[in-house]
Motif scaffolding. Structure first.
Motif, PDB file in Angstrom:
ATOM      1  N   LEU B 200       7.826  -1.414   4.009  1.00  0.00           N
ATOM      2  CA  LEU B 200       8.779  -2.494   3.758  1.00  0.00           C
ATOM      3  C   LEU B 200       8.266  -4.064   3.683  1.00  0.00           C
ATOM      4  N   ALA B 201       7.517  -4.273   4.906  1.00  0.00           N
ATOM      5  CA  ALA B 201       7.097  -5.735   4.840  1.00  0.00           C
ATOM      6  C   ALA B 201       5.985  -5.897   4.049  1.00  0.00           C
ATOM      7  N   GLU B 202       4.981  -4.806   3.958  1.00  0.00           N
ATOM      8  CA  GLU B 202       4.065  -5.420   2.920  1.00  0.00           C
ATOM      9  C   GLU B 202       4.316  -5.383   1.526  1.00  0.00           C
ATOM     10  N   HIS B 203       5.664  -4.660   1.129  1.00  0.00           N
ATOM     11  CA  HIS B 203       6.017  -4.370  -0.198  1.00  0.00           C
ATOM     12  C   HIS B 203       6.845  -5.832  -0.645  1.00  0.00           C
ATOM     13  N   LEU B 204       7.383  -6.556   0.296  1.00  0.00           N
ATOM     14  CA  LEU B 204       8.356  -7.591   0.455  1.00  0.00           C
ATOM     15  C   LEU B 204       7.373  -8.958   0.637  1.00  0.00           C
ATOM     16  N   ARG B 205       6.442  -8.694   1.354  1.00  0.00           N
ATOM     17  CA  ARG B 205       5.696 -10.060   1.903  1.00  0.00           C
ATOM     18  C   ARG B 205       4.476  -9.912   1.917  1.00  0.00           C
ATOM     19  N   GLY B 206       3.749  -8.755   1.694  1.00  0.00           N
ATOM     20  CA  GLY B 206       2.325  -8.771   1.898  1.00  0.00           C
ATOM     21  C   GLY B 206       1.336  -8.276   0.954  1.00  0.00           C
ATOM     22  N   ALA B 207       0.713  -7.407   1.186  1.00  0.00           N
ATOM     23  CA  ALA B 207      -0.357  -6.912   0.108  1.00  0.00           C
ATOM     24  C   ALA B 207       0.066  -6.195  -1.102  1.00  0.00           C
ATOM     25  N   ALA B 208       1.532  -5.613  -0.884  1.00  0.00           N
ATOM     26  CA  ALA B 208       2.035  -4.736  -1.847  1.00  0.00           C
ATOM     27  C   ALA B 208       3.013  -5.389  -2.656  1.00  0.00           C
ATOM     28  N   ARG B 209       3.213  -6.837  -2.307  1.00  0.00           N
ATOM     29  CA  ARG B 209       4.293  -7.453  -3.095  1.00  0.00           C
ATOM     30  C   ARG B 209       4.344  -6.909  -4.613  1.00  0.00           C
ATOM     31  N   GLY B 210       5.509  -6.974  -5.084  1.00  0.00           N
ATOM     32  CA  GLY B 210       5.702  -6.529  -6.719  1.00  0.00           C
ATOM     33  C   GLY B 210       5.176  -5.258  -7.153  1.00  0.00           C
ATOM     34  N   ILE B 211       4.691  -4.317  -6.106  1.00  0.00           N
ATOM     35  CA  ILE B 211       4.113  -3.192  -6.637  1.00  0.00           C
ATOM     36  C   ILE B 211       5.192  -1.997  -6.129  1.00  0.00           C
ATOM     37  N   ASP B 212       5.549  -1.281  -7.333  1.00  0.00           N
ATOM     38  CA  ASP B 212       6.600  -0.434  -7.080  1.00  0.00           C
ATOM     39  C   ASP B 212       6.371   0.776  -6.125  1.00  0.00           C
ATOM     40  N   ASP B 213       5.175   1.584  -6.250  1.00  0.00           N
ATOM     41  CA  ASP B 213       5.024   2.497  -5.618  1.00  0.00           C
ATOM     42  C   ASP B 213       3.645   2.357  -4.658  1.00  0.00           C
TER      43      ASP B 213
END
Lengths: 391, 391
Positions: B200-213
């Motif tokens: 969740l954190a990487e998705h919202l604020r880290g390396a995975a920002r803006g990536i859906d999967d």
């Protein structure tokens, strides 16, 4: 649990949303009273009345007084979806055959046909031509209008446009099946992976009805899987669904055409089952089924011959359960022939080896109840999803 | 692609929905102009104005004229989330330490503390007492009001009520952490699996920002994973998330405490990495990191000592990629110390062995950018999800 909003809502969306909700309910659950529709959708009676009146005017539903009255007072009218009012074409492409059906609102099959495929007739263009010809015949016979087409293919499919990226057992690569079907039939066309559609069908109309977290595994020539997670199909990047059959379960196992080795498919697919049973390499499906049927009555012999096969089946299932936490696993295609004793044994193994299964109080493992029709019904639902949402 | 409606929508829901949408946008993306908010949410300017005015009146946002003006005409006001207006407490419980932070609207850390855990201080009740004491100190120091608490635990967690069913490396079983925290702090409390929060954190604020999967893998004492699929966290039955570390990759491998053997965790967890590096069993994290740092400059030596480790890492990643079709894999915790050369090698192996990776044009594998704070920030977002949706 609240959900995180991702897009804006507008007043105009409301009516369309609620209409789709009612129509979907009728499609999946069958005839319902207005009162039941109100209770199940959470919409008030006057909204239900307006929506149903409109659907009835357009011939999508009919209403009648229920024959069995419950309680005193005026009975709530029974709302019946009209199968012929919304019809989709379902196509199930497998390695050895193509099956097609016209499916009406409510899930009823209104007409069907199928034909065998051999190596030389398995070319994409020829398959397409035959699908188009048979579609015309089916429509003529049933005298209905078709709203969309949904197709199932045993391979890696890009959902956005129905491109079959790789269907190794069909020897198809980069076949734009969705675009071809859409153009040839002049209909909206949707294509998905066969096991994904197996999961969808079992979830809506089969063994997994009403269960929010389900894994479906189909074993044909290859092994594929589809997942329903939190009541929705699981898809990854660009709508691709996973290739569960190419999970590595035996790192030092046989090489697989996918470039890996010891894939689950090489350990529990049709060829592996034939090996375990000691049948000739080209044993047809009927012979395999007969052999399994006979073994079902000889538990000791069954475990001796299929004990190792069961181990590999269990290891793959453990991995899936540990990853996805399903309530239920549905085994389809060839696996529906596995004797109940073997399924019980596999269920025990999974419980012993999976901490998630224990956390969930044991994951149930059953065979498909829709059997041979599972992918056909799944392909129909793929089309209905789109058609009913915009109707 | 349309979505299937599952619940009724009512006019009253609209305003709340759109308010939460704007607030969430500001929380995740930071200061935005009113014009940008309108463009990104799809809401019209007058709706945005009404929502922002209301938020400003309640002190949740402030508005100011942007210092850098773009174009002619009246500049669109810049809307700034006010960190102190909505504050949550985040708690990250690990095997060897507990970290806590106050996190404000927009994701800023307003205060933090941590302490070490040893076998004798790892008892649930004692941990809880210390959390409560430190929470009071943090709040006093920061002078803020806390709206909710989010906690991360390394184990199987039931999301509905925050029961930690099994956290083997903590030796916790059936600890009602959510209920305890909620009662002791008199706040809404949410608990989730640590790797789920890492994702969740990487998705919202880290390396995975803006990536859906996205798949996030964290390796601490144990190995855990969290999945973002189609832009939402993947959860199974009762909100449980998977135990990716207990996927079997080596059926004849070492026995695992979970009842299985050859689990991914036993092949690529901290103990396995220590074995591969030839360090003493109790080598502290700093020594492992230093050894890896040194190996980074000696490619031949690196491959000789960690070649087999890389194989097992790659097999597990192949399985995850084949199942979940992520665009990106983020490696966290101890894995952030792995030399870039080794990550490249693993990426190549995954590409060679995974047909899904090839279908997707190669899946990227990177190390966590949030590093040590990843689970703390994830725990904060867990609480914000609920708080902002109902604010």
């Amino acid at each position: 649990m609240t959900t995180t909003p991702t897009s804006a809502a507008r007043p105009d969306d409301l009516r369309r949303h609620n209409r789709a909700l009612v129509l979907r309910r009728l499609h999946v659950s069958g005839p319902s009273t207005r009162a039941a529709l109100a209770a199940e959708t959470g919409l008030n009676r006057s909204t239900i009345k307006a929506l149903v009146d409109d659907l009835a005017e357009n011939g999508v539903v009919a209403e009648r007084v229920p024959t069995r009255r419950t309680g005193a007072g005026r009975p709530s009218l029974l709302v019946l979806p009209q199968p012929n009012a919304v019809v989709v074409l379902a196509v199930d492409i497998r390695v050895d055959q193509v099956a097609m059906a016209l499916v009406g609102l409510g899930g009823q099959i209104l007409g069907r046909c199928s034909w065998g495929l051999r190596a030389e007739t398995r070319v994409p263009r020829e398959t397409l031509t035959k699908i188009v010809d048979n579609c015309e015949l089916l429509i003529e016979e049933a005298g209905v209008e078709v709203a969309a087409v949904g197709a199932s293919a045993p391979g890696v499919v890009r959902r956005a446009d129905g491109l079959v990226h790789e269907a190794p057992n069909l020897q198809w690569t980069n076949v734009p099946l969705g675009a071809w079907l859409g153009k040839a039939l002049d209909l909206p066309a949707y294509v998905a992976n066969d096991a994904e559609l197996g999961a969808l069908a079992e979830h809506l109309r089969g063994a997994a009805r009403g269960i929010d977290d389900v894994v479906y595994i189909g074993a044909d020539v290859g092994v594929g899987g589809g997942v329903i997670s939190s009541n929705a199909p699981l898809r990854g990047t660009d709508g691709y669904v996973g290739e569960i059959g190419h999970m590595v379960v035996r790192p030092d196992g046989l090489p697989c055409y996918c470039g890996s080795q010891g894939c689950w498919e090489t350990e529990v697919g049709e060829a592996a089952l034939i090996r375990a049973l000691g049948l000739p390499d080209d044993a047809p499906r009927g012979v395999i089924a007969a052999e399994l049927h006979q073994l079902a009555t000889q538990p000791a012999e069954l475990m001796q011959r299929l004990g190792e096969f069961a181990q590999w089946l269990a290891i793959g299932l453990c991995n899936l359960v540990n990853l996805l936490c399903p309530r239920l696993v549905v085994l389809g295609d060839l696996f529906t022939e596995l004797p109940p004793k073997l399924i019980e044994h596999v269920t025990d193994l999974v419980r012993k080896r999976s901490m998630v299964s224990r956390a969930l109080g044991g994951v149930r493992i059953v065979t498909s109840s829709l059997r041979n029709d599972v992918k056909l019904l799944g392909a129909a639902e793929l089309a209905f999803e789109q058609v009913l949402a915009t109707r």
